[in-house]
Write a protein that holds these residues in place. Structure first.
Motif, PDB file in Angstrom:
ATOM      1  N   GLN A 161      -2.071  -6.420  44.653  1.00 31.06           N
ATOM      2  CA  GLN A 161      -2.730  -6.537  43.357  1.00 31.06           C
ATOM      3  C   GLN A 161      -3.188  -5.170  42.849  1.00 31.06           C
ATOM      4  O   GLN A 161      -3.251  -4.943  41.641  1.00 31.06           O
ATOM      5  CB  GLN A 161      -3.926  -7.491  43.462  1.00 31.06           C
ATOM      6  N   GLU A 162      -3.501  -4.270  43.764  1.00 30.54           N
ATOM      7  CA  GLU A 162      -3.905  -2.906  43.390  1.00 30.54           C
ATOM      8  C   GLU A 162      -2.705  -2.030  43.067  1.00 30.54           C
ATOM      9  O   GLU A 162      -2.868  -0.910  42.581  1.00 30.54           O
ATOM     10  CB  GLU A 162      -4.714  -2.258  44.521  1.00 30.54           C
ATOM     11  N   GLY A 163      -1.509  -2.521  43.364  1.00 28.43           N
ATOM     12  CA  GLY A 163      -0.315  -1.747  43.085  1.00 28.43           C
ATOM     13  C   GLY A 163       0.060  -0.764  44.175  1.00 28.43           C
ATOM     14  O   GLY A 163       0.914   0.103  43.968  1.00 28.43           O
ATOM     15  N   LEU A 164      -0.555  -0.901  45.351  1.00 25.56           N
ATOM     16  CA  LEU A 164      -0.270   0.027  46.448  1.00 25.56           C
ATOM     17  C   LEU A 164       0.821  -0.485  47.380  1.00 25.56           C
ATOM     18  O   LEU A 164       1.459   0.308  48.086  1.00 25.56           O
ATOM     19  CB  LEU A 164      -1.542   0.305  47.248  1.00 25.56           C
ATOM     20  N   LEU A 165       1.010  -1.792  47.416  1.00 24.80           N
ATOM     21  CA  LEU A 165       2.070  -2.387  48.226  1.00 24.80           C
ATOM     22  C   LEU A 165       2.970  -3.221  47.331  1.00 24.80           C
ATOM     23  O   LEU A 165       2.553  -3.684  46.265  1.00 24.80           O
ATOM     24  CB  LEU A 165       1.491  -3.281  49.339  1.00 24.80           C
ATOM     25  N   ILE A 166       4.184  -3.413  47.790  1.00 24.25           N
ATOM     26  CA  ILE A 166       5.130  -4.252  47.060  1.00 24.25           C
ATOM     27  C   ILE A 166       5.878  -5.115  48.068  1.00 24.25           C
ATOM     28  O   ILE A 166       6.221  -4.658  49.160  1.00 24.25           O
ATOM     29  CB  ILE A 166       6.121  -3.398  46.239  1.00 24.25           C
ATOM     30  N   SER A 167       6.079  -6.359  47.720  1.00 25.39           N
ATOM     31  CA  SER A 167       6.814  -7.247  48.622  1.00 25.39           C
ATOM     32  C   SER A 167       7.719  -8.146  47.801  1.00 25.39           C
ATOM     33  O   SER A 167       7.427  -8.461  46.645  1.00 25.39           O
ATOM     34  CB  SER A 167       5.859  -8.102  49.465  1.00 25.39           C
ATOM     35  N   SER A 172     -12.979  -1.436  32.840  1.00 25.42           N
ATOM     36  CA  SER A 172     -12.211  -2.415  33.610  1.00 25.42           C
ATOM     37  C   SER A 172     -10.724  -2.067  33.621  1.00 25.42           C
ATOM     38  O   SER A 172     -10.058  -2.149  34.672  1.00 25.42           O
ATOM     39  CB  SER A 172     -12.426  -3.812  33.026  1.00 25.42           C
ATOM     40  N   ILE A 173     -10.190  -1.674  32.474  1.00 26.58           N
ATOM     41  CA  ILE A 173      -8.772  -1.305  32.406  1.00 26.58           C
ATOM     42  C   ILE A 173      -8.511  -0.065  33.251  1.00 26.58           C
ATOM     43  O   ILE A 173      -7.523   0.009  33.982  1.00 26.58           O
ATOM     44  CB  ILE A 173      -8.340  -1.064  30.947  1.00 26.58           C
ATOM     45  N   TRP A 174      -9.419   0.908  33.153  1.00 22.25           N
ATOM     46  CA  TRP A 174      -9.288   2.129  33.968  1.00 22.25           C
ATOM     47  C   TRP A 174      -9.266   1.777  35.455  1.00 22.25           C
ATOM     48  O   TRP A 174      -8.425   2.258  36.211  1.00 22.25           O
ATOM     49  CB  TRP A 174     -10.432   3.090  33.649  1.00 22.25           C
ATOM     50  N   ASN A 175     -10.198   0.930  35.877  1.00 20.09           N
ATOM     51  CA  ASN A 175     -10.274   0.549  37.284  1.00 20.09           C
ATOM     52  C   ASN A 175      -9.006  -0.157  37.754  1.00 20.09           C
ATOM     53  O   ASN A 175      -8.612  -0.045  38.912  1.00 20.09           O
ATOM     54  CB  ASN A 175     -11.493  -0.350  37.529  1.00 20.09           C
ATOM     55  N   SER A 176      -8.353  -0.881  36.840  1.00 20.79           N
ATOM     56  CA  SER A 176      -7.158  -1.631  37.220  1.00 20.79           C
ATOM     57  C   SER A 176      -5.971  -0.716  37.529  1.00 20.79           C
ATOM     58  O   SER A 176      -5.040  -1.127  38.232  1.00 20.79           O
ATOM     59  CB  SER A 176      -6.783  -2.625  36.107  1.00 20.79           C
ATOM     60  N   ILE A 177      -5.985   0.505  36.985  1.00 22.47           N
ATOM     61  CA  ILE A 177      -4.873   1.432  37.258  1.00 22.47           C
ATOM     62  C   ILE A 177      -5.309   2.592  38.142  1.00 22.47           C
ATOM     63  O   ILE A 177      -4.504   3.482  38.444  1.00 22.47           O
ATOM     64  CB  ILE A 177      -4.280   1.993  35.938  1.00 22.47           C
ATOM     65  N   TYR A 178      -6.552   2.561  38.589  1.00 21.64           N
ATOM     66  CA  TYR A 178      -7.114   3.684  39.360  1.00 21.64           C
ATOM     67  C   TYR A 178      -6.271   4.032  40.587  1.00 21.64           C
ATOM     68  O   TYR A 178      -5.920   5.196  40.811  1.00 21.64           O
ATOM     69  CB  TYR A 178      -8.545   3.343  39.781  1.00 21.64           C
ATOM     70  N   ASN A 179      -5.923   3.030  41.374  1.00 29.07           N
ATOM     71  CA  ASN A 179      -5.206   3.309  42.617  1.00 29.07           C
ATOM     72  C   ASN A 179      -3.771   3.754  42.385  1.00 29.07           C
ATOM     73  O   ASN A 179      -3.221   4.528  43.175  1.00 29.07           O
ATOM     74  CB  ASN A 179      -5.243   2.085  43.539  1.00 29.07           C
ATOM     75  N   ARG A 180      -3.154   3.297  41.297  1.00 34.37           N
ATOM     76  CA  ARG A 180      -1.815   3.791  40.966  1.00 34.37           C
ATOM     77  C   ARG A 180      -1.884   5.267  40.570  1.00 34.37           C
ATOM     78  O   ARG A 180      -1.040   6.076  40.968  1.00 34.37           O
ATOM     79  CB  ARG A 180      -1.211   2.979  39.816  1.00 34.37           C
ATOM     80  N   ILE A 181      -2.905   5.622  39.807  1.00 36.70           N
ATOM     81  CA  ILE A 181      -3.098   7.018  39.430  1.00 36.70           C
ATOM     82  C   ILE A 181      -3.363   7.862  40.677  1.00 36.70           C
ATOM     83  O   ILE A 181      -2.811   8.956  40.836  1.00 36.70           O
ATOM     84  CB  ILE A 181      -4.270   7.163  38.441  1.00 36.70           C
TER      85      ILE A 181
END
Length: 221
Positions: free
Chosen positions: A62-68, A156-165
């Motif tokens: 969900q954070e965008g750090l893993l993909i399956s 909230s939007i910023w936090n949603s892409i934080y880990n991808r950034i």
């Protein structure tokens, strides 16, 4: 995962502890993009059942750090050139320019001092060649500006892409010849913010985000 081993988990560890450990392994570079994560192997290393590991992986997806994909192993996400150009850069510019405009009339010397202290810590990390810490302070600088807007939806939007950034930043930072240059770019941005001209701030912010990212993308080619 051949060259990395997770620590055994204590009985008090739960899903969030496992999630944090996997996240740290990704951001520290121990688990590179494309690395396959095997539940059975991780379960043995951590000394826990596969259930909380599976839940942790779901959170990191969900954070965008893993993909399956169905019937395939889970792996660490990568950041593509296309995503950087067409998603991350435009979203960051829109969010941060809007946030700075909203926050501008609220800023005082205490806020400037806070931003400067973040840059100082970033410089210390650059002198140590500590890429993970540089990433933390770089994003802390920008996240702080977004938070000062007081706009919960923007935050909230910023936090949603934080880990991808952050994943992109750590990947690109390994290509930089001069990490101190990143600190200098933030100094320039802070000076523009202090002067208070919206157009100049937006221009400085655009130059900072685009130059940093395009410099990295050019090195990928």
């Amino acid at each position: 995962m051949e060259n990395f081993t997770f620590e055994e988990q204590k009985n008090t560890s739960l899903r969030h502890k496992i999630t944090d450990d996997i996240r740290k392994a990704i951001f520290s570079g121990h688990l590179l993009p494309g690395t396959r994560l095997r539940e059975v192997e991780m379960s043995k290393q951590m000394g826990v059942s596969r259930g909380p590991i599976r839940e942790a992986m779901r959170m990191l997806e969900q954070e965008g750090l893993l993909i399956s994909q169905p019937y395939k192993e889970t792996m660490v996400s990568d950041i593509t050139r296309e995503e950087v150009i067409h998603v991350l850069i435009p979203i960051r510019l829109t969010l941060e320019q809007f946030a700075v405009k909203k926050a501008l009339d609220l800023l005082d010397d205490s806020h400037y001092a806070k931003l400067q202290s973040i840059i100082d810590k970033m410089r210390e990390a650059a002198n140590r060649q500590d890429i993970a810490q540089i990433a933390d302070y770089d994003l802390h600088f920008h996240a702080y500006l977004v938070e000062l807007s007081g706009m919960s939806n923007i935050i909230s939007i910023w936090n949603s892409i934080y880990n991808r950034i952050r994943l992109h930043f750590i990947t690109q930072a390994r290509t930089y010849d001069d990490l101190i240059k990143l600190c200098q770019e933030h100094e320039t941005l802070l000076e523009a913010i202090k002067l208070g001209n919206e157009n100049d701030i937006c221009a400085a912010l655009t130059e900072h985000i685009q130059i940093v990212n395009w410099d990295f993308l050019d090195k990928q080619e």
